[in-house]
Design a protein around this motif. Structure first.
Motif, PDB file in Angstrom:
ATOM      1  N   MET A   1      42.569  39.984  37.506  1.00 16.13           N
ATOM      2  CA  MET A   1      42.708  40.752  38.460  1.00 16.13           C
ATOM      3  C   MET A   1      42.896  42.085  38.010  1.00 16.13           C
ATOM      4  O   MET A   1      43.635  42.620  37.104  1.00 16.13           O
ATOM      5  N   ASP A   2      42.472  43.037  38.713  1.00 14.64           N
ATOM      6  CA  ASP A   2      42.630  44.645  38.524  1.00 14.64           C
ATOM      7  C   ASP A   2      43.466  45.142  39.515  1.00 14.64           C
ATOM      8  O   ASP A   2      44.352  44.279  39.864  1.00 14.64           O
ATOM      9  N   GLY A   3      43.770  46.540  39.696  1.00 18.82           N
ATOM     10  CA  GLY A   3      44.778  46.905  40.426  1.00 18.82           C
ATOM     11  C   GLY A   3      44.452  46.771  41.815  1.00 18.82           C
ATOM     12  O   GLY A   3      45.327  46.908  42.706  1.00 18.82           O
ATOM     13  N   ASN A   4      43.163  46.427  42.361  1.00 18.98           N
ATOM     14  CA  ASN A   4      43.127  46.144  43.460  1.00 18.98           C
ATOM     15  C   ASN A   4      43.238  44.769  43.781  1.00 18.98           C
ATOM     16  O   ASN A   4      42.739  44.042  44.747  1.00 18.98           O
ATOM     17  N   ARG A   5      43.794  43.987  42.873  1.00 17.91           N
ATOM     18  CA  ARG A   5      44.091  42.352  42.852  1.00 17.91           C
ATOM     19  C   ARG A   5      42.690  41.518  43.333  1.00 17.91           C
ATOM     20  O   ARG A   5      42.896  40.860  43.988  1.00 17.91           O
ATOM     21  N   CYS A   6      41.869  41.797  42.337  1.00 17.80           N
ATOM     22  CA  CYS A   6      40.522  41.211  42.391  1.00 17.80           C
ATOM     23  C   CYS A   6      40.391  40.553  41.047  1.00 17.80           C
ATOM     24  O   CYS A   6      40.546  41.050  40.033  1.00 17.80           O
ATOM     25  N   HIS A   7      39.543  39.401  41.045  1.00 21.48           N
ATOM     26  CA  HIS A   7      39.196  38.598  39.905  1.00 21.48           C
ATOM     27  C   HIS A   7      38.316  39.641  39.162  1.00 21.48           C
ATOM     28  O   HIS A   7      37.167  39.993  39.789  1.00 21.48           O
ATOM     29  N   VAL A   8      38.212  39.740  37.917  1.00 24.13           N
ATOM     30  CA  VAL A   8      37.413  40.643  37.167  1.00 24.13           C
ATOM     31  C   VAL A   8      36.700  39.758  36.273  1.00 24.13           C
ATOM     32  O   VAL A   8      35.479  40.155  35.519  1.00 24.13           O
ATOM     33  N   GLY A   9      37.032  38.667  35.933  1.00 25.87           N
ATOM     34  CA  GLY A   9      36.332  37.887  34.877  1.00 25.87           C
ATOM     35  C   GLY A   9      36.939  36.560  34.220  1.00 25.87           C
ATOM     36  O   GLY A   9      38.083  36.192  34.998  1.00 25.87           O
ATOM     37  N   MET A  10      36.343  35.885  33.354  1.00 32.76           N
ATOM     38  CA  MET A  10      37.100  34.712  32.855  1.00 32.76           C
ATOM     39  C   MET A  10      36.951  34.502  31.373  1.00 32.76           C
ATOM     40  O   MET A  10      35.783  34.659  30.689  1.00 32.76           O
ATOM     41  N   PHE A  11      37.972  34.163  30.761  1.00 31.20           N
ATOM     42  CA  PHE A  11      38.159  33.769  29.377  1.00 31.20           C
ATOM     43  C   PHE A  11      37.785  32.265  29.168  1.00 31.20           C
ATOM     44  O   PHE A  11      38.469  31.516  29.948  1.00 31.20           O
ATOM     45  N   ILE A  12      37.249  31.778  28.069  1.00 26.18           N
ATOM     46  CA  ILE A  12      36.670  30.418  28.073  1.00 26.18           C
ATOM     47  C   ILE A  12      36.787  30.062  26.799  1.00 26.18           C
ATOM     48  O   ILE A  12      36.277  30.792  25.839  1.00 26.18           O
ATOM     49  N   ARG A  13      37.282  28.861  26.178  1.00 23.65           N
ATOM     50  CA  ARG A  13      37.170  28.482  24.853  1.00 23.65           C
ATOM     51  C   ARG A  13      36.171  27.355  24.938  1.00 23.65           C
ATOM     52  O   ARG A  13      36.226  26.393  25.749  1.00 23.65           O
ATOM     53  N   ASP A  14      35.227  27.541  24.328  1.00 22.51           N
ATOM     54  CA  ASP A  14      33.842  26.561  24.263  1.00 22.51           C
ATOM     55  C   ASP A  14      34.348  25.429  23.170  1.00 22.51           C
ATOM     56  O   ASP A  14      35.393  25.400  22.429  1.00 22.51           O
TER      57      ASP A  14
END
Length: 156
Positions: free
Chosen positions: A1-14
């Protein structure tokens, strides 16, 4: 989430235990200069980014584990539900509303209390580590004394 409280991305362990990061298509700005929006980063950069948000000392990570009730000292466990440096909030939840509810403002007194708790647990972990080292040293010295008392043919 950024300053606008929105989802910005995803960390994934493969499956190969490599940590990857994927920006959402509408992410407006990178979360780090080491993770540019165009995805042109070294394959180790996402894991390094997460790891650098945590203390280097293992005893401090164990103090965090205890304080946060995390499952382990793995970066994904320690950062789950944490509002970190840079205004990022990490969660394993897909529910953006639950992420927003997890964030609560803190005042200086609350920060001081947290610092004391983390310092106390870090010191306790350090004392336990030193006690274990001392125990191992004493056990080794006792073994050496025992071996010195035995005749050479008793060693096998």
């Amino acid at each position: 989430m950024d300053g606008n409280r929105c989802h910005v991305g995803m960390f994934i362990r493969d499956d190969d235990d490599l940590v990857e990061f994927r920006y959402d298509s509408d992410a407006g700005a990178p979360i780090s200069v080491s993770l540019p929006l165009d995805g042109t980063w070294d394959e180790q950069a996402p894991e390094a980014f997460l790891d650098n948000l945590l203390p280097d000392e293992e005893t401090a990570r164990h103090a965090m584990l205890f304080r946060l009730g995390a499952a382990s000292t793995d970066v994904f466990d320690l950062l789950d539900g944490v509002d970190s440096t840079g205004g990022l909030v990490f969660t394993r939840s897909d529910d953006a509303e639950s992420i927003t509810r997890m964030i609560e403002p803190v005042d200086e007194n609350m920060l001081d209390e947290e610092r004391v708790v983390v310092l106390a647990h870090t010191m306790a972990a350090h004392v336990l580590t030193r006690a274990e080292t001392l125990r191992e040293t004493l056990a080794s010295q006792e073994f050496d004394r025992l071996m010195a008392c035995l005749p050479p043919h008793a060693w096998g």
